[in-house]
Design an enzyme around this catalytic site. Structure first.
Site, PDB file in Angstrom:
ATOM      1  N   ARG A 192      46.774  38.871  32.173  1.00 10.27           N
ATOM      2  CA  ARG A 192      47.790  38.001  32.771  1.00 10.27           C
ATOM      3  C   ARG A 192      49.194  38.465  32.386  1.00 10.27           C
ATOM      4  NH1 ARG A 192      52.188  35.259  31.419  1.00 10.27           N
ATOM      5  NH2 ARG A 192      51.184  34.626  29.467  1.00 10.27           N
ATOM      6  N   ASP A 193      49.538  38.347  31.122  1.00 16.79           N
ATOM      7  CA  ASP A 193      50.905  38.661  30.694  1.00 16.79           C
ATOM      8  C   ASP A 193      51.181  40.160  30.857  1.00 16.79           C
ATOM      9  OD1 ASP A 193      53.412  38.263  29.680  1.00 16.79           O
ATOM     10  OD2 ASP A 193      52.776  37.594  27.708  1.00 16.79           O
ATOM     11  N   HIS A 245      53.013  34.005  19.743  1.00 18.68           N
ATOM     12  CA  HIS A 245      53.004  34.951  20.860  1.00 18.68           C
ATOM     13  C   HIS A 245      54.211  35.872  20.681  1.00 18.68           C
ATOM     14  CE1 HIS A 245      52.268  35.721  25.319  1.00 18.68           C
ATOM     15  NE2 HIS A 245      53.453  36.273  25.140  1.00 18.68           N
ATOM     16  N   CYS A 285      57.926  40.511  30.760  1.00 20.00           N
ATOM     17  CA  CYS A 285      58.018  39.341  31.620  1.00 20.00           C
ATOM     18  C   CYS A 285      58.963  39.686  32.761  1.00 20.00           C
ATOM     19  CB  CYS A 285      58.518  38.121  30.864  1.00 20.00           C
ATOM     20  SG  CYS A 285      58.629  36.679  31.948  1.00 20.00           S
ATOM     21  N   ASN A 294      53.939  43.038  24.797  1.00 20.45           N
ATOM     22  CA  ASN A 294      53.405  42.093  23.818  1.00 20.45           C
ATOM     23  C   ASN A 294      52.888  42.868  22.607  1.00 20.45           C
ATOM     24  OD1 ASN A 294      52.938  40.764  26.600  1.00 20.45           O
ATOM     25  ND2 ASN A 294      52.583  39.111  25.166  1.00 20.45           N
TER      26      ASN A 294
HETATM   27  P1  HMG Z   1      59.555  26.622  43.860  1.00 16.01           P
HETATM   28  O1  HMG Z   1      60.002  27.633  44.847  1.00 16.01           O
HETATM   29  O2  HMG Z   1      60.578  25.724  43.217  1.00 16.01           O
HETATM   30  O3  HMG Z   1      58.349  25.801  44.466  1.00 16.01           O
HETATM   31  O4  HMG Z   1      58.776  27.394  42.740  1.00 16.01           O
HETATM   32  P2  HMG Z   1      58.296  24.412  45.212  1.00 16.01           P
HETATM   33  O5  HMG Z   1      57.632  23.467  44.320  1.00 16.01           O
HETATM   34  O6  HMG Z   1      59.644  24.083  45.786  1.00 16.01           O
HETATM   35  O7  HMG Z   1      57.345  24.808  46.431  1.00 16.01           O
HETATM   36  C1  HMG Z   1      57.719  25.818  47.361  1.00 16.01           C
HETATM   37  C2  HMG Z   1      56.489  26.377  48.058  1.00 16.01           C
HETATM   38  O8  HMG Z   1      55.659  27.019  47.107  1.00 16.01           O
HETATM   39  C3  HMG Z   1      55.618  25.337  48.732  1.00 16.01           C
HETATM   40  O9  HMG Z   1      55.081  25.944  49.910  1.00 16.01           O
HETATM   41  C4  HMG Z   1      54.486  25.121  47.760  1.00 16.01           C
HETATM   42  O10 HMG Z   1      53.283  24.707  48.361  1.00 16.01           O
HETATM   43  C5  HMG Z   1      54.319  26.511  47.192  1.00 16.01           C
HETATM   44  P3  HMG Z   1      55.659  25.573  51.356  1.00 16.01           P
HETATM   45  O11 HMG Z   1      55.454  24.098  51.463  1.00 16.01           O
HETATM   46  O12 HMG Z   1      57.114  25.974  51.295  1.00 16.01           O
HETATM   47  O13 HMG Z   1      54.831  26.432  52.243  1.00 16.01           O
HETATM   48  N1  HMG Z   1      53.745  26.459  45.859  1.00 16.01           N
HETATM   49  C6  HMG Z   1      52.648  27.133  45.461  1.00 16.01           C
HETATM   50  N2  HMG Z   1      51.821  27.985  46.089  1.00 16.01           N
HETATM   51  C7  HMG Z   1      50.777  28.455  45.384  1.00 16.01           C
HETATM   52  N3  HMG Z   1      50.529  28.124  44.104  1.00 16.01           N
HETATM   53  C8  HMG Z   1      51.344  27.295  43.437  1.00 16.01           C
HETATM   54  C9  HMG Z   1      52.443  26.765  44.140  1.00 16.01           C
HETATM   55  N4  HMG Z   1      53.421  25.920  43.771  1.00 16.01           N
HETATM   56  C10 HMG Z   1      54.219  25.736  44.835  1.00 16.01           C
HETATM   57  N5  HMG Z   1      51.081  26.981  42.175  1.00 16.01           N
HETATM   58  C11 HMG Z   1      57.123  27.445  40.993  1.00 16.01           C
HETATM   59  C12 HMG Z   1      58.268  26.702  41.599  1.00 16.01           C
HETATM   60  C13 HMG Z   1      56.819  26.869  39.639  1.00 16.01           C
HETATM   61  C14 HMG Z   1      55.917  27.319  41.919  1.00 16.01           C
HETATM   62  C15 HMG Z   1      57.538  28.940  40.884  1.00 16.01           C
HETATM   63  O14 HMG Z   1      58.742  28.995  40.196  1.00 16.01           O
HETATM   64  C16 HMG Z   1      56.525  29.768  40.179  1.00 16.01           C
HETATM   65  O15 HMG Z   1      55.436  30.026  40.669  1.00 16.01           O
HETATM   66  N6  HMG Z   1      56.874  30.263  38.948  1.00 16.01           N
HETATM   67  C17 HMG Z   1      55.958  31.003  38.121  1.00 16.01           C
HETATM   68  C18 HMG Z   1      56.651  32.170  37.516  1.00 16.01           C
HETATM   69  C19 HMG Z   1      55.740  32.884  36.538  1.00 16.01           C
HETATM   70  O16 HMG Z   1      54.534  32.913  36.658  1.00 16.01           O
HETATM   71  N7  HMG Z   1      56.381  33.487  35.542  1.00 16.01           N
HETATM   72  C20 HMG Z   1      55.700  34.236  34.521  1.00 16.01           C
HETATM   73  C21 HMG Z   1      55.164  33.333  33.479  1.00 16.01           C
HETATM   74  S1  HMG Z   1      55.247  34.169  31.930  1.00 16.01           S
HETATM   75  C22 HMG Z   1      56.054  33.132  30.869  1.00 16.01           C
HETATM   76  O17 HMG Z   1      56.499  32.106  31.268  1.00 16.01           O
HETATM   77  C23 HMG Z   1      56.149  33.558  29.442  1.00 16.01           C
HETATM   78  C24 HMG Z   1      54.824  33.601  28.700  1.00 16.01           C
HETATM   79  O18 HMG Z   1      54.145  34.795  29.048  1.00 16.01           O
HETATM   80  C25 HMG Z   1      55.025  33.573  27.189  1.00 16.01           C
HETATM   81  C26 HMG Z   1      56.062  34.520  26.663  1.00 16.01           C
HETATM   82  O19 HMG Z   1      55.887  35.747  26.820  1.00 16.01           O
HETATM   83  O20 HMG Z   1      57.003  34.030  26.049  1.00 16.01           O
HETATM   84  C27 HMG Z   1      53.916  32.431  29.058  1.00 16.01           C
HETATM   85 MG    MG Z   2      54.334  37.498  26.580  1.00 14.27          MG
END
Ligand code: HMG
Ligand code: MG
Length: 316
Positions: free
Chosen positions: A27-28, A223, A256, A265
């Site tokens: 994943r990460d 982490h 990231c 990582n």
């Molecule tokens: P948004 O654009 O604000 O979404 O994104 P929304 O809620 O306004 O919805 C817009 C559209 O997206 C809608 O579709 C939803 O249905 C769809 P439409 O009606 O326009 O056709 N939608 C989805 N589709 C599929 N799956 C979903 C989903 N949610 C909404 N789950 C959102 C907000 C949170 C969805 C977006 O910002 C997002 O997906 N972000 C994830 C980013 C990500 O994965 N980043 C990496 C994570 S790593 C991290 O955080 C660090 C970590 O590794 C630890 C570290 O290293 O420190 C954990």
């Molecule tokens: Mg990480």
């Protein structure tokens, strides 16, 4: 005469007997690759990690596919891993940012999910398109529904030790968001040094601050990213403070896509090498893990940044 295997086992005082490694490579690690890795390669990667003895392997994310196209095949990948969870020997947690993500994950039988908050406003905005409070409000129903359905919930907290846009992150700011995730019902919190700027005293200070706030250390994981070569020193400090869950990524894959300057990582092999020397059990077969990271590096077309992978794959 065949030399004794290294590292020599020399236990140190004040460490746990066993550490649970939360493997985040699929994943990460893969979320940050420029090229999207084919689904069958991802499935083989997870199977190889499990065969190497990793019992918690974060498999993918059910996020918006436009935000993280590298993991857009979650629906295709997850069912290919069903044999691993069938016997209950391996947990395959997945990231879910919202109810939509939770529903996608549970429809495929996921039993462990993770929400992912930020200690800083800038990263919350860039990663989740929301303020910190808005993202916590998005997670609250996810955690409630997941707990109601009997799932295990992890709460990631990113930028705990520094932020590429905001610089220093005050401890009370981190504690406040950690407290919110704990109060929401997260079973476990993972403290992220997303850009790898932490040093061991800082780790100890955050763990002390969380303990003072009443968050027990057995609910915490760490982490670390190895940007400045501090990940193992930081891990040791955390273990000395009672942490027994450590996140790591096979071969040091990762970063990231939403955090400037986030490099790999902590490499799982580097962690296992240190823990083996310290006599701390992990259940991981280091040779099998190194072989897996070398195999993955071949598929990605570049060598693993892990020192241990480099050393053990050039024995001749
Ligand atoms: P948004 O654009 O604000 O979404 O994104 P929304 O809620 O306004 O919805 C817009 C559209 O997206 C809608 O579709 C939803 O249905 C769809 P439409 O009606 O326009 O056709 N939608 C989805 N589709 C599929 N799956 C979903 C989903 N949610 C909404 N789950 C959102 C907000 C949170 C969805 C977006 O910002 C997002 O997906 N972000 C994830 C980013 C990500 O994965 N980043 C990496 C994570 S790593 C991290 O955080 C660090 C970590 O590794 C630890 C570290 O290293 O420190 C954990
Ligand atoms: Mg990480």
């Amino acid at each position: 005469m065949t030399p004794q295997p290294l590292p020599m086992r020399v236990p140190a005082a004040g460490l746990p007997a066993r550490v649970r490694i939360h493997e985040v490579g699929p994943r990460d690690g893969l979320q940050n690759e420029k090229a999207t890795v084919p689904t069958d390669v991802k499935a083989a990667f997870v199977h190889r990690l499990a065969a190497a003895g990793l019992t918690t392997v974060e498999a993918t994310s059910f996020v918006h596919p436009k935000w993280v196209p590298q993991l857009a095949d979650a629906e295709d990948l997850y069912p290919r891993l069903a044999d691993l969870t069938a016997e209950g020997a391996v947990d395959l947690p997945v990231l879910v940012p919202n109810i939509r993500g939770l529903e996608r994950a549970t429809a495929l039988g996921a039993r462990r999910v993770a929400v992912f908050a930020s200690a800083t406003e800038t990263f919350a905005r860039r990663n989740l398109n929301r303020t910190v409070d808005e993202s916590l409000a998005m997670f609250a129903p996810v955690v409630a529904q997941a707990k109601n359905d009997g799932l295990h919930v992890r709460g990631y907290l990113s930028m705990c030790f520094g932020d590429p846009w905001e610089g220093r992150v005050p401890l009370p700011q981190v504690v406040r968001t950690a407290r919110a995730l704990a109060d929401m019902g997260c079973d476990e919190l993972s403290l992220g040094d997303t850009i790898g700027v932490a040093t061991p005293g800082h780790v100890a200070a955050l763990l002390d601050a969380l303990a003072q706030d009443g968050i027990p250390v057995d609910r915490l994981g760490v982490h670390f990213h190895d940007t400045y070569g501090q990940a193992l020193a930081n891990t040791l400090a955390a273990l000395q403070h009672g942490v027994t869950t450590v996140d790591a990524s096979a071969g040091g894959l990762g970063g990231c896509p939403f955090a400037r300057s986030a490099t790999g990582n902590l490499a799982t092999e580097d962690l296992v090498w240190m823990l083996q020397g310290l006599g701390v059990e992990t259940g991981v077969d280091l040779d099998a893990l190194v072989a897996t990271s070398v195999w993955m590096a071949d598929r990605l077309g570049r060598p693993s940044p892990s020192r241990t992978v480099t050393a053990l794959s050039h024995k001749e």
